[in-house]
Design a protein around this motif. Structure first.
Motif, PDB file in Angstrom:
ATOM      1  N   PHE A  42       0.832  -1.201   0.000  1.00 55.61           N
ATOM      2  CA  PHE A  42       0.000   0.000   0.000  1.00 55.61           C
ATOM      3  C   PHE A  42       0.869   1.254   0.000  1.00 55.61           C
ATOM      4  O   PHE A  42       0.527   2.264  -0.622  1.00 55.61           O
ATOM      5  CB  PHE A  42      -0.934  -0.002   1.213  1.00 55.61           C
ATOM      6  N   ALA A  43       2.009   1.191   0.655  1.00 59.32           N
ATOM      7  CA  ALA A  43       2.938   2.324   0.664  1.00 59.32           C
ATOM      8  C   ALA A  43       3.449   2.631  -0.743  1.00 59.32           C
ATOM      9  O   ALA A  43       3.638   3.803  -1.109  1.00 59.32           O
ATOM     10  CB  ALA A  43       4.103   2.042   1.608  1.00 59.32           C
ATOM     11  N   PHE A  45       1.778   2.189  -3.498  1.00 54.50           N
ATOM     12  CA  PHE A  45       0.644   2.865  -4.138  1.00 54.50           C
ATOM     13  C   PHE A  45       0.583   4.335  -3.734  1.00 54.50           C
ATOM     14  O   PHE A  45       0.450   5.228  -4.589  1.00 54.50           O
ATOM     15  CB  PHE A  45      -0.639   2.126  -3.752  1.00 54.50           C
ATOM     16  N   VAL A  46       0.709   4.598  -2.459  1.00 55.22           N
ATOM     17  CA  VAL A  46       0.644   5.981  -1.968  1.00 55.22           C
ATOM     18  C   VAL A  46       1.810   6.803  -2.504  1.00 55.22           C
ATOM     19  O   VAL A  46       1.648   7.957  -2.911  1.00 55.22           O
ATOM     20  CB  VAL A  46       0.613   5.990  -0.423  1.00 55.22           C
ATOM     21  N   LYS A  47       3.005   6.197  -2.534  1.00 51.89           N
ATOM     22  CA  LYS A  47       4.182   6.907  -3.050  1.00 51.89           C
ATOM     23  C   LYS A  47       4.011   7.256  -4.521  1.00 51.89           C
ATOM     24  O   LYS A  47       4.386   8.339  -4.976  1.00 51.89           O
ATOM     25  CB  LYS A  47       5.423   6.051  -2.844  1.00 51.89           C
ATOM     26  N   ALA A  48       3.405   6.344  -5.274  1.00 51.96           N
ATOM     27  CA  ALA A  48       3.247   6.549  -6.714  1.00 51.96           C
ATOM     28  C   ALA A  48       2.146   7.535  -7.067  1.00 51.96           C
ATOM     29  O   ALA A  48       2.209   8.219  -8.090  1.00 51.96           O
ATOM     30  CB  ALA A  48       2.968   5.207  -7.396  1.00 51.96           C
ATOM     31  N   THR A  49       1.138   7.627  -6.220  1.00 56.14           N
ATOM     32  CA  THR A  49      -0.058   8.414  -6.562  1.00 56.14           C
ATOM     33  C   THR A  49      -0.326   9.607  -5.661  1.00 56.14           C
ATOM     34  O   THR A  49      -1.095  10.496  -6.026  1.00 56.14           O
ATOM     35  CB  THR A  49      -1.302   7.511  -6.525  1.00 56.14           C
ATOM     36  N   GLY A  50       0.265   9.613  -4.474  1.00 54.03           N
ATOM     37  CA  GLY A  50      -0.043  10.669  -3.516  1.00 54.03           C
ATOM     38  C   GLY A  50      -1.412  10.509  -2.878  1.00 54.03           C
ATOM     39  O   GLY A  50      -1.944  11.460  -2.289  1.00 54.03           O
ATOM     40  N   TYR A  51      -1.980   9.336  -2.976  1.00 53.51           N
ATOM     41  CA  TYR A  51      -3.347   9.095  -2.489  1.00 53.51           C
ATOM     42  C   TYR A  51      -3.457   9.319  -0.983  1.00 53.51           C
ATOM     43  O   TYR A  51      -2.594   8.923  -0.206  1.00 53.51           O
ATOM     44  CB  TYR A  51      -3.753   7.659  -2.826  1.00 53.51           C
ATOM     45  N   LYS A  52      -4.553   9.956  -0.585  1.00 51.76           N
ATOM     46  CA  LYS A  52      -4.900  10.133   0.821  1.00 51.76           C
ATOM     47  C   LYS A  52      -6.109   9.271   1.130  1.00 51.76           C
ATOM     48  O   LYS A  52      -7.158   9.387   0.466  1.00 51.76           O
ATOM     49  CB  LYS A  52      -5.229  11.601   1.120  1.00 51.76           C
ATOM     50  N   THR A  53      -5.999   8.402   2.107  1.00 47.47           N
ATOM     51  CA  THR A  53      -7.135   7.572   2.490  1.00 47.47           C
ATOM     52  C   THR A  53      -8.215   8.427   3.139  1.00 47.47           C
ATOM     53  O   THR A  53      -7.961   9.549   3.601  1.00 47.47           O
ATOM     54  CB  THR A  53      -6.714   6.460   3.468  1.00 47.47           C
ATOM     55  N   VAL A  54      -9.413   7.885   3.173  1.00 46.19           N
ATOM     56  CA  VAL A  54     -10.541   8.624   3.748  1.00 46.19           C
ATOM     57  C   VAL A  54     -10.258   9.000   5.201  1.00 46.19           C
ATOM     58  O   VAL A  54     -10.605  10.097   5.646  1.00 46.19           O
ATOM     59  CB  VAL A  54     -11.834   7.794   3.625  1.00 46.19           C
ATOM     60  N   ALA A 131      -9.530   2.130  -4.918  1.00 42.17           N
ATOM     61  CA  ALA A 131      -8.501   2.984  -5.520  1.00 42.17           C
ATOM     62  C   ALA A 131      -7.195   2.221  -5.706  1.00 42.17           C
ATOM     63  O   ALA A 131      -6.540   2.318  -6.750  1.00 42.17           O
ATOM     64  CB  ALA A 131      -8.278   4.225  -4.668  1.00 42.17           C
ATOM     65  N   TYR A 132      -6.803   1.457  -4.688  1.00 44.79           N
ATOM     66  CA  TYR A 132      -5.574   0.658  -4.808  1.00 44.79           C
ATOM     67  C   TYR A 132      -5.714  -0.375  -5.915  1.00 44.79           C
ATOM     68  O   TYR A 132      -4.813  -0.545  -6.742  1.00 44.79           O
ATOM     69  CB  TYR A 132      -5.258  -0.043  -3.484  1.00 44.79           C
ATOM     70  N   ALA A 133      -6.838  -1.079  -5.921  1.00 40.40           N
ATOM     71  CA  ALA A 133      -7.044  -2.140  -6.912  1.00 40.40           C
ATOM     72  C   ALA A 133      -6.958  -1.589  -8.334  1.00 40.40           C
ATOM     73  O   ALA A 133      -6.329  -2.184  -9.215  1.00 40.40           O
ATOM     74  CB  ALA A 133      -8.387  -2.825  -6.677  1.00 40.40           C
ATOM     75  N   ARG A 288      -7.866  -7.879  -0.241  1.00 40.22           N
ATOM     76  CA  ARG A 288      -6.979  -8.445  -1.259  1.00 40.22           C
ATOM     77  C   ARG A 288      -7.657  -8.260  -2.596  1.00 40.22           C
ATOM     78  O   ARG A 288      -8.867  -8.002  -2.653  1.00 40.22           O
ATOM     79  CB  ARG A 288      -6.621  -9.901  -0.976  1.00 40.22           C
ATOM     80  N   CYS A 289      -6.910  -8.406  -3.672  1.00 41.86           N
ATOM     81  CA  CYS A 289      -7.447  -8.125  -5.006  1.00 41.86           C
ATOM     82  C   CYS A 289      -7.542  -9.382  -5.852  1.00 41.86           C
ATOM     83  O   CYS A 289      -6.912 -10.400  -5.562  1.00 41.86           O
ATOM     84  CB  CYS A 289      -6.563  -7.113  -5.726  1.00 41.86           C
ATOM     85  N   VAL A 290      -8.308  -9.270  -6.912  1.00 39.31           N
ATOM     86  CA  VAL A 290      -8.411 -10.328  -7.923  1.00 39.31           C
ATOM     87  C   VAL A 290      -8.228  -9.695  -9.294  1.00 39.31           C
ATOM     88  O   VAL A 290      -8.203  -8.478  -9.449  1.00 39.31           O
ATOM     89  CB  VAL A 290      -9.767 -11.064  -7.855  1.00 39.31           C
ATOM     90  N   LYS A 291      -8.132 -10.558 -10.277  1.00 43.01           N
ATOM     91  CA  LYS A 291      -7.978 -10.104 -11.656  1.00 43.01           C
ATOM     92  C   LYS A 291      -8.618 -11.125 -12.572  1.00 43.01           C
ATOM     93  O   LYS A 291      -8.537 -12.329 -12.338  1.00 43.01           O
ATOM     94  CB  LYS A 291      -6.477  -9.968 -11.981  1.00 43.01           C
TER      95      LYS A 291
END
Length: 294
Positions: A42-43, A45-54, A131-133, A288-291
């Motif tokens: 998750f880190a 993802f945050v580093k790549a996007t700058g995303y802020k969780t709710v 958002a992460y998925a 967790r994610c699926v594809k």
């Protein structure tokens, strides 16, 4: 990710009204993360996007009429065991809203995920998980996909791993032992979160499909959905409804967490369901994610 073969199974549980009736469901083959998304992942993802969780975002006073502005501080729900025995009819005795609690500080400002990189990320709401998925080129599992994967090809058993809570007298999932919520005996070795891959994998090669953290599914929650659920690749109802909170949108959660015990929330029982408000998070909730398989 591991490949989950398509197939037909009997979904649901006779033990819970919202998991009835048990019914045959067919899902097509898909890929699934072998373990829950970790703090390290998750880190990235945050580093790549700058995303802020709710849980990190400022609160809108319009959403909380009558609440003093100084009390509108970002934070989230944290399991806070009481000092002694309490009745089990009021969860607010052990859940507290903690200002500053978020995925980087799961239990509040004085806590950290440093040194816990391989534990499941928590304090993520449904919106955060989606958002992460999306960033990872994946999606959240449907409830049917999740249960099919958790069963691992088994056709029966009270638990996803079989009929015995402690096979060979060993704990095979990170759940709560002792007197809930204040007397955790830590028999399984973990008072709270366990690193991913700590407990045995299931026949499909998946870890922690029971316990550790609740996992978000893509389905909206309705307790009566199974009465009309499609037999082929069901994706959940078109709207959410929970009679306990009729005006709150909720999504399905699956698998139970380190707080589930035989005294309270026995939701590691095969086929059982959980639910959560779309924008809420806690320190026992991840994903967790699926594809889709090409």
């Amino acid at each position: 990710m591991v490949e989950i073969p398509g197939g037909t199974f009997v979904m649901g549980s006779d033990e819970y009204p919202d998991a009835q009736p048990k019914h045959a469901v067919t899902v097509k083959a898909f890929l699934m993360d072998e373990h829950e998304v970790t703090n390290a992942e998750f880190a990235q993802f945050v580093k790549a996007t700058g995303y802020k969780t709710v849980a990190e975002r400022p609160l809108n006073p319009a959403d909380y009429p009558g609440v003093p502005k100084e009390n509108l501080v970002p934070g989230s729900a944290v399991f806070t065991p009481p000092a002694g025995n309490v009745g089990l009819n009021n969860h607010l005795q052990w859940w507290k809203y903690v200002a500053g609690a978020n995925w980087q500080h799961p239990k509040g400002p004085n806590s950290t995920v440093k040194g816990h990189e391989n534990e499941p990320v928590v304090q993520v709401c449904y919106q955060d998980a989606v958002a992460y998925a999306k960033w990872a080129g994946k999606r959240l599992p449907t409830e049917a996909e999740w249960e099919f994967a958790a069963r691992g090809g088994r056709t029966s058993g009270r638990y996803y791993w079989g009929n015995t809570l402690k096979p060979n007298n060993k704990w095979v999932a990170n759940i709560y032992q002792g007197n809930f919520p204040s007397g955790n005996t830590v028999e399984d070795g973990y008072k709270e979160l366990a690193p991913t891959k700590t407990f045995p994998k299931n026949p499909y090669g998946l870890f922690d499909m029971d316990g550790n953290v609740w996992e978000w599914c893509s389905d909206l929650y309705r307790p009566d959905y199974y009465k009309s659920s499609p037999k082929l690749n069901p994706k959940g109802p078109s709207s959410s409804y929970d009679p306990e909170e009729p005006n709150v949108e909720k999504h399905v959660q699956r698998g139970g967490s380190f707080l589930c015990s035989d005294q309270y929330c026995v939701r590691y029982v095969a086929g059982s369901r959980g639910k959560g408000e779309t924008s809420s998070a806690s320190n026992n909730l991840g994903f967790r994610c699926v594809k889709d398989k090409n």
